[in-house]
Design a protein around this motif. Structure first.
Motif, PDB file in Angstrom:
ATOM      1  N   MET A   1      -0.975   1.713 -12.178  1.00  0.00           N
ATOM      2  CA  MET A   1      -0.550   0.334 -12.216  1.00  0.00           C
ATOM      3  C   MET A   1      -1.779  -0.525 -12.489  1.00  0.00           C
ATOM      4  O   MET A   1      -2.749  -0.486 -11.762  1.00  0.00           O
ATOM      5  N   SER A   2      -1.747  -1.287 -13.564  1.00  0.00           N
ATOM      6  CA  SER A   2      -2.875  -2.149 -13.862  1.00  0.00           C
ATOM      7  C   SER A   2      -2.606  -3.549 -13.349  1.00  0.00           C
ATOM      8  O   SER A   2      -1.465  -3.979 -13.229  1.00  0.00           O
ATOM      9  N   SER A   3      -3.673  -4.267 -13.051  1.00  0.00           N
ATOM     10  CA  SER A   3      -3.552  -5.598 -12.494  1.00  0.00           C
ATOM     11  C   SER A   3      -3.238  -6.626 -13.564  1.00  0.00           C
ATOM     12  O   SER A   3      -3.798  -6.584 -14.647  1.00  0.00           O
ATOM     13  N   PRO A   4      -2.345  -7.556 -13.253  1.00  0.00           N
ATOM     14  CA  PRO A   4      -2.061  -8.606 -14.223  1.00  0.00           C
ATOM     15  C   PRO A   4      -3.239  -9.558 -14.332  1.00  0.00           C
ATOM     16  O   PRO A   4      -3.936  -9.798 -13.359  1.00  0.00           O
ATOM     17  N   ARG A   5      -3.472 -10.085 -15.523  1.00  0.00           N
ATOM     18  CA  ARG A   5      -4.578 -11.018 -15.713  1.00  0.00           C
ATOM     19  C   ARG A   5      -4.249 -12.389 -15.158  1.00  0.00           C
ATOM     20  O   ARG A   5      -5.102 -13.096 -14.673  1.00  0.00           O
ATOM     21  N   PHE A   6      -3.007 -12.790 -15.292  1.00  0.00           N
ATOM     22  CA  PHE A   6      -2.596 -14.118 -14.872  1.00  0.00           C
ATOM     23  C   PHE A   6      -1.370 -13.997 -13.994  1.00  0.00           C
ATOM     24  O   PHE A   6      -0.674 -13.001 -14.005  1.00  0.00           O
ATOM     25  N   GLY A   7      -1.081 -15.036 -13.271  1.00  0.00           N
ATOM     26  CA  GLY A   7       0.122 -15.035 -12.456  1.00  0.00           C
ATOM     27  C   GLY A   7      -0.136 -15.614 -11.093  1.00  0.00           C
ATOM     28  O   GLY A   7      -1.120 -16.308 -10.852  1.00  0.00           O
ATOM     29  N   ASN A   8       0.725 -15.286 -10.213  1.00  0.00           N
ATOM     30  CA  ASN A   8       0.665 -15.726  -8.841  1.00  0.00           C
ATOM     31  C   ASN A   8      -0.582 -15.116  -8.179  1.00  0.00           C
ATOM     32  O   ASN A   8      -0.775 -13.904  -8.237  1.00  0.00           O
ATOM     33  N   PRO A   9      -1.423 -15.943  -7.534  1.00  0.00           N
ATOM     34  CA  PRO A   9      -2.636 -15.409  -6.899  1.00  0.00           C
ATOM     35  C   PRO A   9      -2.359 -14.276  -5.914  1.00  0.00           C
ATOM     36  O   PRO A   9      -3.086 -13.286  -5.878  1.00  0.00           O
ATOM     37  N   LYS A  10      -1.280 -14.397  -5.152  1.00  0.00           N
ATOM     38  CA  LYS A  10      -0.931 -13.346  -4.192  1.00  0.00           C
ATOM     39  C   LYS A  10      -0.634 -12.038  -4.924  1.00  0.00           C
ATOM     40  O   LYS A  10      -1.115 -10.975  -4.533  1.00  0.00           O
ATOM     41  N   GLN A  11       0.133 -12.122  -6.007  1.00  0.00           N
ATOM     42  CA  GLN A  11       0.463 -10.921  -6.776  1.00  0.00           C
ATOM     43  C   GLN A  11      -0.788 -10.285  -7.374  1.00  0.00           C
ATOM     44  O   GLN A  11      -0.943  -9.066  -7.334  1.00  0.00           O
TER      45      GLN A  11
ATOM     46  N   CYS B   1      -3.955 -10.518  -6.376  1.00  0.00           N
ATOM     47  CA  CYS B   1      -4.789  -9.907  -5.336  1.00  0.00           C
ATOM     48  C   CYS B   1      -4.155  -8.633  -4.780  1.00  0.00           C
ATOM     49  O   CYS B   1      -4.846  -7.637  -4.568  1.00  0.00           O
ATOM     50  N   GLU B   2      -2.849  -8.664  -4.581  1.00  0.00           N
ATOM     51  CA  GLU B   2      -2.193  -7.468  -4.042  1.00  0.00           C
ATOM     52  C   GLU B   2      -2.178  -6.331  -5.053  1.00  0.00           C
ATOM     53  O   GLU B   2      -2.319  -5.171  -4.668  1.00  0.00           O
ATOM     54  N   HIS B   3      -2.053  -6.636  -6.328  1.00  0.00           N
ATOM     55  CA  HIS B   3      -2.145  -5.575  -7.352  1.00  0.00           C
ATOM     56  C   HIS B   3      -3.532  -4.946  -7.336  1.00  0.00           C
ATOM     57  O   HIS B   3      -3.664  -3.724  -7.459  1.00  0.00           O
ATOM     58  N   LEU B   4      -4.561  -5.772  -7.182  1.00  0.00           N
ATOM     59  CA  LEU B   4      -5.922  -5.231  -7.093  1.00  0.00           C
ATOM     60  C   LEU B   4      -6.069  -4.321  -5.882  1.00  0.00           C
ATOM     61  O   LEU B   4      -6.682  -3.251  -5.970  1.00  0.00           O
ATOM     62  N   LEU B   5      -5.512  -4.740  -4.750  1.00  0.00           N
ATOM     63  CA  LEU B   5      -5.571  -3.913  -3.542  1.00  0.00           C
ATOM     64  C   LEU B   5      -4.813  -2.598  -3.736  1.00  0.00           C
ATOM     65  O   LEU B   5      -5.320  -1.533  -3.368  1.00  0.00           O
TER      66      LEU B   5
ATOM     67  N   LYS C   1      -6.520   1.063  -3.667  1.00  0.00           N
ATOM     68  CA  LYS C   1      -5.993   2.008  -2.684  1.00  0.00           C
ATOM     69  C   LYS C   1      -5.536   3.303  -3.367  1.00  0.00           C
ATOM     70  O   LYS C   1      -5.874   4.402  -2.932  1.00  0.00           O
ATOM     71  N   ARG C   2      -4.762   3.165  -4.447  1.00  0.00           N
ATOM     72  CA  ARG C   2      -4.261   4.334  -5.178  1.00  0.00           C
ATOM     73  C   ARG C   2      -5.418   5.185  -5.690  1.00  0.00           C
ATOM     74  O   ARG C   2      -5.435   6.405  -5.546  1.00  0.00           O
ATOM     75  N   TYR C   3      -6.411   4.542  -6.284  1.00  0.00           N
ATOM     76  CA  TYR C   3      -7.573   5.263  -6.817  1.00  0.00           C
ATOM     77  C   TYR C   3      -8.284   6.036  -5.702  1.00  0.00           C
ATOM     78  O   TYR C   3      -8.616   7.214  -5.863  1.00  0.00           O
ATOM     79  N   ASN C   4      -8.515   5.368  -4.592  1.00  0.00           N
ATOM     80  CA  ASN C   4      -9.218   6.013  -3.481  1.00  0.00           C
ATOM     81  C   ASN C   4      -8.434   7.191  -2.923  1.00  0.00           C
ATOM     82  O   ASN C   4      -9.009   8.234  -2.597  1.00  0.00           O
ATOM     83  N   ILE C   5      -7.129   7.042  -2.829  1.00  0.00           N
ATOM     84  CA  ILE C   5      -6.294   8.140  -2.325  1.00  0.00           C
ATOM     85  C   ILE C   5      -6.300   9.309  -3.305  1.00  0.00           C
ATOM     86  O   ILE C   5      -6.463  10.471  -2.908  1.00  0.00           O
TER      87      ILE C   5
ATOM     88  N   LEU D   1     -13.261   7.092   0.386  1.00  0.00           N
ATOM     89  CA  LEU D   1     -13.244   5.786   1.044  1.00  0.00           C
ATOM     90  C   LEU D   1     -11.978   5.531   1.868  1.00  0.00           C
ATOM     91  O   LEU D   1     -11.298   4.522   1.705  1.00  0.00           O
ATOM     92  N   ARG D   2     -11.697   6.432   2.788  1.00  0.00           N
ATOM     93  CA  ARG D   2     -10.508   6.280   3.627  1.00  0.00           C
ATOM     94  C   ARG D   2     -10.536   4.981   4.424  1.00  0.00           C
ATOM     95  O   ARG D   2      -9.489   4.388   4.674  1.00  0.00           O
ATOM     96  N   SER D   3     -11.719   4.513   4.805  1.00  0.00           N
ATOM     97  CA  SER D   3     -11.789   3.259   5.562  1.00  0.00           C
ATOM     98  C   SER D   3     -11.356   2.071   4.704  1.00  0.00           C
ATOM     99  O   SER D   3     -10.732   1.135   5.198  1.00  0.00           O
ATOM    100  N   GLU D   4     -11.657   2.113   3.395  1.00  0.00           N
ATOM    101  CA  GLU D   4     -11.211   1.035   2.511  1.00  0.00           C
ATOM    102  C   GLU D   4      -9.694   1.068   2.324  1.00  0.00           C
ATOM    103  O   GLU D   4      -9.064   0.025   2.178  1.00  0.00           O
ATOM    104  N   VAL D   5      -9.115   2.250   2.335  1.00  0.00           N
ATOM    105  CA  VAL D   5      -7.659   2.370   2.248  1.00  0.00           C
ATOM    106  C   VAL D   5      -7.032   1.721   3.479  1.00  0.00           C
ATOM    107  O   VAL D   5      -6.050   0.974   3.376  1.00  0.00           O
ATOM    108  N   ALA D   6      -7.614   1.966   4.641  1.00  0.00           N
ATOM    109  CA  ALA D   6      -7.104   1.376   5.880  1.00  0.00           C
ATOM    110  C   ALA D   6      -7.218  -0.147   5.850  1.00  0.00           C
ATOM    111  O   ALA D   6      -6.302  -0.858   6.270  1.00  0.00           O
TER     112      ALA D   6
END
Length: 72
Positions: free
Chosen positions: A1-11, A13-17, A21-25, A30-35
């Motif tokens: 899932m790639s992050s949208p360039r524009f849109g709702n700030p919440k969306q 930021c959550e896409h980035l998270l 998270k997916r990459y780390n898993i 970096l299990r602590s970053e996943v947490a």
């Protein structure tokens, strides 16, 4: 899932998270970053203002850092 360039700030930021998270898993790192990402995602309503500030700050930085078209 790639992050949208524009849109709702919440969306955005959550896409980035979710992406981080997916990459780390997938790479078993970096299990602590996943947490931390899980905690941030669980508190999205509380963090809406912070996401908005981050989004505005990152947008402003990108615009300010663009090279000028008149460079030699």
């Amino acid at each position: 899932m790639s992050s949208p360039r524009f849109g709702n700030p919440k969306q955005v930021c959550e896409h980035l998270l979710f992406d981080a998270k997916r990459y780390n898993i997938e790479h078993s790192i970096l299990r602590s970053e996943v947490a931390v990402a899980d905690r941030l995602l669980a508190r999205s309503l509380e963090l809406a203002d912070a996401y908005d500030e981050l989004y505005k700050s990152s947008t402003h930085t990108r615009v300010r850092c663009r090279p000028s078209s008149g460079s030699s």
